[in-house]
Design a protein around this motif. Structure first.
Motif, mmCIF file in Angstrom:
data_model
loop_
_atom_site.group_PDB
_atom_site.id
_atom_site.type_symbol
_atom_site.label_atom_id
_atom_site.label_comp_id
_atom_site.label_asym_id
_atom_site.label_seq_id
_atom_site.Cartn_x
_atom_site.Cartn_y
_atom_site.Cartn_z
ATOM 1 N N ASN A 339 -8.649 5.162 3.514
ATOM 2 C CA ASN A 339 -7.951 4.121 4.281
ATOM 3 C C ASN A 339 -7.280 3.080 3.392
ATOM 4 O OD1 ASN A 339 -8.375 4.781 7.142
ATOM 5 N ND2 ASN A 339 -10.554 4.571 6.639
ATOM 6 N N ALA A 389 0.139 5.123 12.786
ATOM 7 C CA ALA A 389 -0.588 6.353 12.463
ATOM 8 C C ALA A 389 -1.141 6.998 13.723
ATOM 9 C CB ALA A 389 -1.718 6.048 11.478
ATOM 10 N N TRP A 429 1.066 10.168 5.519
ATOM 11 C CA TRP A 429 -0.336 9.781 5.294
ATOM 12 C C TRP A 429 -1.275 10.612 6.161
ATOM 13 C CZ3 TRP A 429 -3.871 7.027 8.560
ATOM 14 C CH2 TRP A 429 -5.063 6.644 7.911
ATOM 15 N N VAL A 430 -0.927 10.783 7.425
ATOM 16 C CA VAL A 430 -1.779 11.566 8.327
ATOM 17 C C VAL A 430 -1.874 13.012 7.848
ATOM 18 C CG1 VAL A 430 -1.936 12.530 10.650
ATOM 19 C CG2 VAL A 430 -1.410 10.105 10.343
ATOM 20 N N ALA A 434 -4.905 11.024 5.011
ATOM 21 C CA ALA A 434 -5.774 10.318 5.961
ATOM 22 C C ALA A 434 -7.160 10.955 6.001
ATOM 23 C CB ALA A 434 -5.152 10.319 7.352
#
Length: 540
Positions: A339, A389, A429-430, A434
């Motif tokens: 994170n 997100a 990012w996901v 993530a």
């Protein structure tokens, strides 16, 4: 002056600018050895140097920013030695080794190009030079001659500062062997004012400890005599650093903590510059490392994302902010996974708000120096990264429309552009970094976790099913979820809505007790599907 105290009353970059004399031109300098792929940690120095350069200019100083590619350094990487065909190149100048893919002229150019290509995306625009050019064009001939004439001083500094004893015949120059082309295996002696004698050593142990010889290379045994000028030789690292300072008139150079510690490379170069060149070394500050899980991130450790790969995904302003949000003397804890990015984006937004409220505040200055432009224009309306997100994982959510709804009016061009950039980053990012708890997907059938729901949760889901058909606006849905939860007795002893209420929704759709903001999640689903699933979970 070789170390600047940044103080506590002024922003650190302003304190450095104030410490410099104003009646002389200044040159900010940095350099990199293109020995392989550069990790993200390799960007901290250039970003700090650029921030100082901008600050110096803004304070009225006459200043240039130079960045060097140390491509005459010998290849000396244990990890690279095992690569096919690379063992034969150990000890040769990086600029004399073939390119990994044939697209560039040589190995050094290949890695330098990939690293320097990140600079434009980061708003860094120095004057770039290559050491091979300085040597081959003869611009360092005077420096080499000076060092050879004062070799006794060099040997004394090595002994006094670094506690390294050189033989009396050792000369501080590394000849490029005429037979094998290696520069990291040669031992020079007997300077006659025109040429030096040298041997390309097979047995590096003869040279002693803590030397400039390439550790993972073996010489060919050739002996000869050659002029050290015009690119036929190079200076050892510490003396080459001094030569850069002298040739370019460098007045300021920051460096990593490993180089700036007592007895380290910078202290040795400072002493050499004072003794051999008889000049005052440049001022400078040290920057700390970037750590992943407490471990130093760098090319030598194999830890950390490649700089050019991260710049392809992260906006330049965000990378600059990562490097500048703490003082240079503070270590950075960063992990592309986990994170770290959502937290970083939240801090970035807080500093943007600080800039809008007080541009000269420390947080405002950090945000301003993080921008690609020297004249930043903050975007007032921003959607929090963690919300985005969630949005990019929800069906039927169109971020631009949702952002406009959230703002309550049409997005202007900068706001729409900023939102689109954040959406792209959130998607990356996901997909790539993530943690599992931040990813979610709706199950095809009712999850087994729904069997864990109690009576109050089932009643809550039945009420929510009725509400989904009537309420399609997220804010209104969120308010209704709170009311329905209280009606079903899902409250804490303090009278607040219990987490069990929202956990019931997540168990029904995701099969786990946590997920994105419930109201936005429900509204994003097809109403018919959402009602059917909620009623199925309520009746089980």
């Amino acid at each position: 002056m070789t170390s600047v105290q940044t103080g506590r009353d002024l922003f650190w970059a302003d304190a450095v600018a104030r410490s410099l004399p104003r009646d002389t031109p200044h040159v900010v300098h940095d350099s990199k050895t293109p020995s392989g792929t550069v990790p993200i940690s390799g960007l901290r120095g250039p970003v700090i140097s650029d921030a100082l350069y901008r600050t110096f200019r803004a304070s009225g100083l006459d200043v240039r920013f130079l960045y060097g590619i140390d491509d005459m350094d010998p290849m000396d990487s244990q990890s690279m030695r095992s690569n096919e065909g690379m063992a034969a190149n150990m000890g040769r100048p990086l600029c004399a080794i073939p390119s990994p893919d044939g697209a560039a002229t040589d190995y050094a150019a290949y890695h330098a190009r990939r690293f320097l290509s990140t600079f434009t995306d980061l708003g860094i625009h120095p004057e770039v030079y290559r050491m091979r050019d300085l040597y081959h064009d003869g611009r360092l001939d005077r420096q080499i001659d000076l060092v050879l004439r004062r070799a006794d001083r060099v040997r004394e500094i090595y002994r006094a500062v670094a506690h390294v004893v050189r033989p009396d015949d050792w000369l501080p120059v590394q000849v490029v062997c005429e037979n094998c082309g290696r520069v990291g295996t040669t031992y020079a002696r007997d300077w006659d004012g025109m040429t030096v004698a040298y041997e390309c050593l097979r047995d590096r142990a003869r040279f002693g400890r803590d030397d400039e010889l390439a550790q993972w290379a073996e010489g060919c045994g050739h002996e000869g005599r050659v002029s050290p000028f015009g690119g036929r030789a190079k200076l050892p690292w510490n003396l080459e650093w001094c030569a850069q300072w002298d040739v370019f008139g460098v007045t300021f150079e920051e460096a990593g903590k490993d180089l700036m510690t007592a007895g380290g490379s910078r202290e040795r170069s400072n002493a050499l510059f004072a003794a051999v060149w008889e000049k005052q070394p440049p001022a400078g500050i040290a920057h700390e490392f970037i750590n992943v899980g407490g471990r130093k991130m760098g090319s030598s450790t194999g830890i950390g994302a490649a700089a050019h790969e991260l710049v392809e995904v992260y906006p330049g302003e965000v990378i600059r902010f990562l490097m500048l949000r703490t003082r240079p003397q503070t270590a950075i804890e960063f992990d592309p996974g986990g994170n770290s990015l959502p937290r970083l984006m939240d801090e970035y937004d807080r500093c943007a708000d600080a800039y809008i409220a007080a541009p000269d505040s420390d947080f405002g200055r950090i945000w301003a120096l993080s921008q690609l432009s020297a004249r930043p224009e903050p975007v007032a309306f921003r959607v929090r990264f963690s919300v985005l997100a969630d949005w990019v994982q929800l069906p039927r959510i169109e971020p631009q429309s949702e952002g406009q709804s959230r703002k309550g009016s049409p997005l202007n061009e900068p706001e729409a552009r900023e939102l689109a950039r954040r959406v792209a980053l959130a998607k990356a990012w996901v997909e790539r970094w993530a943690p599992d708890e931040a990813r979610f997907s709706v199950t095809a059938s009712l999850p087994s976790a729904a069997s864990e729901l109690d009576g109050a949760q089932r009643a809550f889901l039945a009420s929510v099913a009725d509400e989904v058909s009537r309420t399609r606006e997220p804010e209104a849905m969120q308010a209704r979820l709170y009311d329905l939860a209280k009606d079903c007795g899902l409250v804490t002893a303090e009278g607040k809505v219990s987490r069990d209420a929202f956990a019931a929704i997540y168990r029904a759709f995701l099969g786990r007790p946590s997920g994105p903001r419930a109201a936005w999640f429900l509204v994003a689903l097809d109403p018919g599907f959402a009602v059917a699933r909620l009623r199925e979970a309520a009746g089980r």
